[in-house]
Motif scaffolding. Structure first.
Motif, PDB file in Angstrom:
ATOM      1  N   UNK A   1       0.855  -1.182   0.000  1.00 39.24           N
ATOM      2  CA  UNK A   1       0.000   0.000   0.000  1.00 39.24           C
ATOM      3  C   UNK A   1       0.892   1.234   0.000  1.00 39.24           C
ATOM      4  N   UNK A   2       0.675   2.121  -0.958  1.00 42.08           N
ATOM      5  CA  UNK A   2       1.490   3.334  -1.067  1.00 42.08           C
ATOM      6  C   UNK A   2       0.990   4.413  -0.114  1.00 42.08           C
ATOM      7  N   UNK A   3       1.809   5.436   0.083  1.00 47.83           N
ATOM      8  CA  UNK A   3       1.485   6.485   1.061  1.00 47.83           C
ATOM      9  C   UNK A   3       0.153   7.159   0.774  1.00 47.83           C
ATOM     10  N   UNK A   4      -0.183   7.287  -0.497  1.00 47.55           N
ATOM     11  CA  UNK A   4      -1.458   7.918  -0.848  1.00 47.55           C
ATOM     12  C   UNK A   4      -2.672   7.068  -0.543  1.00 47.55           C
ATOM     13  N   UNK A   5      -2.440   5.819  -0.126  1.00 49.85           N
ATOM     14  CA  UNK A   5      -3.550   4.943   0.218  1.00 49.85           C
ATOM     15  C   UNK A   5      -3.873   3.901  -0.840  1.00 49.85           C
ATOM     16  N   UNK A   6      -3.218   3.983  -2.007  1.00 53.77           N
ATOM     17  CA  UNK A   6      -3.504   3.014  -3.068  1.00 53.77           C
ATOM     18  C   UNK A   6      -2.870   1.668  -2.725  1.00 53.77           C
ATOM     19  N   UNK A   7      -3.664   0.620  -2.768  1.00 51.21           N
ATOM     20  CA  UNK A   7      -3.175  -0.733  -2.498  1.00 51.21           C
ATOM     21  C   UNK A   7      -2.900  -1.425  -3.824  1.00 51.21           C
ATOM     22  N   UNK A   8      -1.619  -1.682  -4.095  1.00 54.33           N
ATOM     23  CA  UNK A   8      -1.216  -2.293  -5.367  1.00 54.33           C
ATOM     24  C   UNK A   8      -1.259  -3.813  -5.310  1.00 54.33           C
ATOM     25  N   UNK A   9      -1.006  -4.386  -4.131  1.00 53.52           N
ATOM     26  CA  UNK A   9      -1.065  -5.833  -3.944  1.00 53.52           C
ATOM     27  C   UNK A   9      -1.791  -6.153  -2.648  1.00 53.52           C
ATOM     28  N   UNK A  10      -2.591  -7.211  -2.675  1.00 53.46           N
ATOM     29  CA  UNK A  10      -3.399  -7.579  -1.515  1.00 53.46           C
ATOM     30  C   UNK A  10      -3.145  -9.035  -1.139  1.00 53.46           C
ATOM     31  N   UNK A  11      -2.330  -9.254  -0.123  1.00 52.41           N
ATOM     32  CA  UNK A  11      -2.171 -10.577   0.492  1.00 52.41           C
ATOM     33  C   UNK A  11      -1.865 -11.659  -0.548  1.00 52.41           C
ATOM     34  N   UNK A  12      -0.830 -11.449  -1.331  1.00 55.61           N
ATOM     35  CA  UNK A  12      -0.472 -12.392  -2.389  1.00 55.61           C
ATOM     36  C   UNK A  12       0.439 -13.483  -1.833  1.00 55.61           C
ATOM     37  N   UNK A  13       0.077 -14.733  -2.099  1.00 59.23           N
ATOM     38  CA  UNK A  13       0.914 -15.884  -1.744  1.00 59.23           C
ATOM     39  C   UNK A  13       1.105 -16.742  -2.988  1.00 59.23           C
ATOM     40  N   UNK A  14       2.350 -17.188  -3.201  1.00 57.75           N
ATOM     41  CA  UNK A  14       2.650 -17.927  -4.418  1.00 57.75           C
ATOM     42  C   UNK A  14       3.956 -18.701  -4.239  1.00 57.75           C
ATOM     43  N   UNK A  15       3.955 -19.950  -4.682  1.00 56.37           N
ATOM     44  CA  UNK A  15       5.169 -20.759  -4.725  1.00 56.37           C
ATOM     45  C   UNK A  15       5.578 -20.904  -6.193  1.00 56.37           C
ATOM     46  N   UNK A  16       6.803 -20.490  -6.518  1.00 53.62           N
ATOM     47  CA  UNK A  16       7.321 -20.604  -7.884  1.00 53.62           C
ATOM     48  C   UNK A  16       8.304 -21.761  -7.909  1.00 53.62           C
ATOM     49  N   UNK A  17       8.053 -22.723  -8.782  1.00 54.41           N
ATOM     50  CA  UNK A  17       8.818 -23.967  -8.799  1.00 54.41           C
ATOM     51  C   UNK A  17      10.102 -23.846  -9.611  1.00 54.41           C
TER      52      UNK A  17
END
Length: 306
Positions: A13-29
């Motif tokens: 979340x940037x200072x202006x309040x914009x949330x660019x990513x929300x609770x992302x979980x990922x396993x890359x093989x």
């Protein structure tokens, strides 16, 4: 197959309040080609920036080959090669010098044999003594890949790797990416070209509005979510749908001359013989029929809309 990158509950979340990513979980093989798809502003580049340590995350953890990318930043970053969207090159250097310098930046000893293999793999060997400014846009993008691989990372990020290149160069780039995967490099690419993901990826991840909508093995995704359409060209137009046929939810188009039946590509083929029998019972003749299956682009657009 073990994970080389673990992303757990990452948000930004940037200072202006914009949330660019929300609770992302990922396993890359290890050793896979993962395509990240999403519209502009979905969060793809932000996620790559966080993994590479260019962007500071608001929460969550990331490890690269077992190294935390904050507390053990140098070791984590040494495993990563990044090819950005923008062409950022020193135009007065030669191809050989700029690639060799990138290797030195990571404290790696000179290795002319590795640089030679890299330039040959990327079809740059004949240009090794040319100044960057003399190269075409496609060649410059190959130089960026060479620079990203100069320190022998285990992971390569390609952010819109074929943006602005012609179809022939795009196909050549696809071949290069496959060859890199075959040498053991894990490749993560973002792209606007759905056919690029369909052609190359082992798995597909879809990001929309900062959320990871799904991650799925490409063929499994197309089997699970792909739809088929059976289209019948009628000998005579239908004014209205007969009662017997309404259970199939057919679409009547072309001024009544075309019937379209949409069905699960793997679950409903058994209904087609019954549909054809019911058409015969209604004395509805058709002059032609063919089927079409949804592409990855169709699936992607459906997910984003949803």
């Amino acid at each position: 197959m073990s994970s080389i990158i673990s992303i757990r509950n990452v948000s930004k979340t940037y200072k202006g309040g914009f949330t660019a990513l929300k609770d992302v979980s990922l396993e890359i093989e290890r050793g896979e080609i993962l395509a990240l798809l999403g519209p502009n502003g979905a969060g793809k580049t932000t996620l790559i920036g966080i993994i590479c340590g260019i962007v500071t995350k608001s929460s969550g953890t990331i490890t690269v080959d077992g190294h935390d990318n904050v507390t053990d930043f140098r070791a984590a970053r040494a495993q990563i090669g990044l090819v950005p969207q923008e062409l950022q090159l020193s135009v007065f250097e030669t191809v050989w010098d700029t690639v060799s310098f990138s290797r030195a930046l990571y404290g790696k000893p000179a290795n002319p044999a590795h640089i030679e293999r890299l330039l040959k793999l990327l079809s740059l060997w004949e240009k090794k003594d040319s100044n960057i400014m003399t190269l075409s846009g496609g060649m410059k993008r190959r130089v960026l890949i060479a620079k990203a691989l100069a320190h022998q990372p285990k992971v390569l990020f390609l952010d819109e790797p074929t943006a602005g290149v012609d179809v022939e160069l795009r196909n050549n780039m696809w071949n290069v990416v496959r060859e890199l995967r075959d040498t053991g490099v894990t490749v993560i690419l973002t792209t606007h070209y759905i056919e690029e993901a369909e052609e190359m990826a082992d798995r597909v991840g879809v990001i929309n509005k900062g959320e990871l909508v799904l991650v799925e093995e490409k063929q499994a995704l197309m089997r699970k979510m792909g739809q088929k359409e059976l289209m019948l060209q009628l000998g005579a137009p239908l004014d209205a749908m007969p009662e017997r046929l309404r259970k199939y939810q057919l679409e009547l188009t072309g001024g009544g001359h075309c019937l379209t039946y949409s069905y699960d590509a793997h679950g409903e083929q058994g209904n087609i013989p019954q549909l054809l029998a019911d058409l015969a019972a209604e004395q509805i003749a058709f002059t032609d029929l063919h089927t079409e299956q949804s592409s990855l682009e169709d699936i992607f657009m459906g997910l984003v809309k949803r």
